[in-house]
Design a protein around this motif. Structure first.
Motif, PDB file in Angstrom:
ATOM      1  N   ASN A 121      23.103  45.297  37.556  1.00  0.00           N
ATOM      2  CA  ASN A 121      21.791  45.693  37.075  1.00  0.00           C
ATOM      3  C   ASN A 121      21.943  46.860  36.058  1.00  0.00           C
ATOM      4  N   ALA A 122      21.612  46.625  34.828  1.00  0.00           N
ATOM      5  CA  ALA A 122      21.679  47.775  33.895  1.00  0.00           C
ATOM      6  C   ALA A 122      20.895  49.057  34.066  1.00  0.00           C
ATOM      7  N   ASP A 123      19.660  48.834  34.652  1.00  0.00           N
ATOM      8  CA  ASP A 123      18.774  49.706  35.070  1.00  0.00           C
ATOM      9  C   ASP A 123      19.203  50.772  36.294  1.00  0.00           C
ATOM     10  N   THR A 124      19.786  50.215  37.220  1.00  0.00           N
ATOM     11  CA  THR A 124      20.035  50.560  38.728  1.00  0.00           C
ATOM     12  C   THR A 124      21.379  50.778  38.864  1.00  0.00           C
ATOM     13  N   GLY A 125      22.435  49.946  38.079  1.00  0.00           N
ATOM     14  CA  GLY A 125      23.891  50.112  38.339  1.00  0.00           C
ATOM     15  C   GLY A 125      24.399  49.249  39.697  1.00  0.00           C
ATOM     16  N   ASN A 126      23.567  48.736  40.329  1.00  0.00           N
ATOM     17  CA  ASN A 126      23.696  48.003  41.323  1.00  0.00           C
ATOM     18  C   ASN A 126      24.220  46.653  40.973  1.00  0.00           C
ATOM     19  N   GLU A 127      25.325  46.006  42.163  1.00  0.00           N
ATOM     20  CA  GLU A 127      25.333  44.730  42.040  1.00  0.00           C
ATOM     21  C   GLU A 127      24.503  43.887  42.310  1.00  0.00           C
ATOM     22  N   GLU A 128      24.346  42.710  41.630  1.00  0.00           N
ATOM     23  CA  GLU A 128      23.280  41.874  41.983  1.00  0.00           C
ATOM     24  C   GLU A 128      24.192  40.506  42.028  1.00  0.00           C
ATOM     25  N   ILE A 129      24.209  40.267  43.430  1.00  0.00           N
ATOM     26  CA  ILE A 129      24.999  38.828  43.828  1.00  0.00           C
ATOM     27  C   ILE A 129      24.345  37.445  43.306  1.00  0.00           C
ATOM     28  N   LEU A 130      24.941  36.995  42.555  1.00  0.00           N
ATOM     29  CA  LEU A 130      24.523  35.354  42.290  1.00  0.00           C
ATOM     30  C   LEU A 130      24.801  34.246  43.199  1.00  0.00           C
ATOM     31  N   TYR A 131      26.132  34.327  43.556  1.00  0.00           N
ATOM     32  CA  TYR A 131      26.492  33.583  44.689  1.00  0.00           C
ATOM     33  C   TYR A 131      27.747  33.942  45.520  1.00  0.00           C
TER      34      TYR A 131
ATOM     35  N   ILE B   5      33.335  37.362  38.523  1.00  0.00           N
ATOM     36  CA  ILE B   5      33.597  36.815  39.797  1.00  0.00           C
ATOM     37  C   ILE B   5      35.002  37.589  40.244  1.00  0.00           C
ATOM     38  N   GLN B   6      35.022  38.108  41.738  1.00  0.00           N
ATOM     39  CA  GLN B   6      35.686  38.919  42.232  1.00  0.00           C
ATOM     40  C   GLN B   6      36.072  38.536  43.608  1.00  0.00           C
ATOM     41  N   ALA B   7      37.383  38.706  44.083  1.00  0.00           N
ATOM     42  CA  ALA B   7      37.966  38.068  45.438  1.00  0.00           C
ATOM     43  C   ALA B   7      37.448  39.349  46.262  1.00  0.00           C
TER      44      ALA B   7
ATOM     45  N   ILE C 250      29.800  31.587  55.706  1.00  0.00           N
ATOM     46  CA  ILE C 250      29.722  32.740  54.907  1.00  0.00           C
ATOM     47  C   ILE C 250      29.106  33.993  55.323  1.00  0.00           C
ATOM     48  N   ALA C 251      27.923  33.704  56.431  1.00  0.00           N
ATOM     49  CA  ALA C 251      27.436  34.961  57.113  1.00  0.00           C
ATOM     50  C   ALA C 251      28.394  35.544  57.783  1.00  0.00           C
ATOM     51  N   THR C 252      29.506  34.795  58.587  1.00  0.00           N
ATOM     52  CA  THR C 252      30.547  35.556  59.382  1.00  0.00           C
ATOM     53  C   THR C 252      31.507  36.379  58.478  1.00  0.00           C
ATOM     54  N   LYS C 253      31.574  35.857  57.088  1.00  0.00           N
ATOM     55  CA  LYS C 253      32.685  36.700  56.284  1.00  0.00           C
ATOM     56  C   LYS C 253      32.327  37.698  55.392  1.00  0.00           C
ATOM     57  N   ILE C 254      30.960  37.556  54.949  1.00  0.00           N
ATOM     58  CA  ILE C 254      30.514  38.823  54.023  1.00  0.00           C
ATOM     59  C   ILE C 254      29.944  39.845  54.765  1.00  0.00           C
ATOM     60  N   PRO C 255      30.343  40.861  54.143  1.00  0.00           N
ATOM     61  CA  PRO C 255      29.561  42.294  54.295  1.00  0.00           C
ATOM     62  C   PRO C 255      27.873  41.839  54.278  1.00  0.00           C
ATOM     63  N   GLN C 256      27.313  42.971  55.388  1.00  0.00           N
ATOM     64  CA  GLN C 256      25.614  42.594  55.351  1.00  0.00           C
ATOM     65  C   GLN C 256      25.263  43.299  54.007  1.00  0.00           C
ATOM     66  N   TYR C 257      25.600  44.341  53.503  1.00  0.00           N
ATOM     67  CA  TYR C 257      25.363  44.771  52.285  1.00  0.00           C
ATOM     68  C   TYR C 257      25.192  43.865  50.952  1.00  0.00           C
ATOM     69  N   LEU C 258      26.175  43.014  51.268  1.00  0.00           N
ATOM     70  CA  LEU C 258      26.234  41.869  50.027  1.00  0.00           C
ATOM     71  C   LEU C 258      25.442  40.686  50.319  1.00  0.00           C
ATOM     72  N   ILE C 259      24.898  40.500  51.461  1.00  0.00           N
ATOM     73  CA  ILE C 259      24.204  39.397  51.845  1.00  0.00           C
ATOM     74  C   ILE C 259      22.729  39.937  51.453  1.00  0.00           C
ATOM     75  N   ALA C 260      22.358  41.334  51.765  1.00  0.00           N
ATOM     76  CA  ALA C 260      21.063  41.812  51.442  1.00  0.00           C
ATOM     77  C   ALA C 260      21.001  41.883  49.762  1.00  0.00           C
ATOM     78  N   SER C 261      22.233  42.029  49.060  1.00  0.00           N
ATOM     79  CA  SER C 261      21.854  41.877  47.544  1.00  0.00           C
ATOM     80  C   SER C 261      21.331  40.430  47.092  1.00  0.00           C
ATOM     81  N   TYR C 262      22.294  39.302  47.689  1.00  0.00           N
ATOM     82  CA  TYR C 262      22.054  38.175  47.264  1.00  0.00           C
ATOM     83  C   TYR C 262      20.678  37.664  47.625  1.00  0.00           C
ATOM     84  N   LEU C 263      20.030  38.331  48.779  1.00  0.00           N
ATOM     85  CA  LEU C 263      18.636  37.997  49.030  1.00  0.00           C
ATOM     86  C   LEU C 263      17.691  38.799  48.378  1.00  0.00           C
TER      87      LEU C 263
END
Length: 192
Positions: A61-71, A95-97, A162-175
């Motif tokens: 995000n250009a305004d906040t500098g935060n990652e915005e998760i697409l998928y 796209i990052q591992a 996915i919910a078991t593999k992904i950190p909660q902060y990334l799920i929050a970004s996705y949502l």
């Protein structure tokens, strides 16, 4: 290669000759945790099937500098910027591992030739795109109609692995919510 062939055979049947040709068009690649498969501004030159591992697709995000998760993409899923791949123009996202990830790749020209030489694969990739577009449509509608709690519970129901593999902060970004708000939702619903 066998995992990809098995996945495809659930939808279309390839002759022995087609299977041999198909196998010659793909190359294996390993990404370590943190490695980029694609960076914003690069041309997506390959279609990518995940044999094992986890990837995230995101914009900054250009305004906040935060990652915005697409998928997110996990075992037996695809991770490609379809617009960049189709048009061979620069990507708008990364796209990052998230962990060590094994992928199979096919380059743009080989992909086009593959579809000409093995016409039944047009059906398979249409099915994949229909699934992707359906999930994208649902996500857009849900983001406008349902509250964060509903979206999170739906995410858990539809993507439990996915919910078991992904950190909660990334799920929050996705949502599209803050990690703190997600924590409150989890506490309210007693999700650990």
């Amino acid at each position: 290669m066998q995992k990809l062939t098995d996945t495809i055979s659930k939808h279309v049947k390839l002759t022995k000759e087609e299977q041999v040709l198909f196998g010659t068009l793909w190359s294996a690649k390993t990404l370590e945790k943190g490695d980029y498969l694609l960076r914003n501004g690069e041309i997506c030159r390959t279609d990518n099937y995940i044999v094992s591992g986890t990837l995230k697709a995101f914009c900054i995000n250009a305004d906040t500098g935060n990652e915005e998760i697409l998928y997110f993409a996990i075992d037996e899923w695809w991770a490609t910027d379809m617009e960049s791949f189709r048009k061979q123009e620069p990507s708008m996202y990364n796209i990052q591992a998230l962990e060590k990830t094994e992928i199979l790749q096919i380059n743009f020209h080989a992909f086009q030739n593959m579809l000409k030489q093995i016409p039944s694969l047009e059906r398979y990739f249409r099915i994949i795109l229909e699934g992707y577009l359906g999930a994208l449509q649902k996500r857009i509608i849900y983001s406008h109609i349902y509250d964060a709690e509903y979206r999170y519970l739906d995410f858990l129901q539809n993507y439990p692995l996915i919910a078991t593999k992904i950190p909660q902060y990334l799920i929050a970004s996705y949502l599209g919510i803050s990690p703190e708000f997600l924590s409150r939702i989890r506490k309210k619903n007693k999700i650990h």
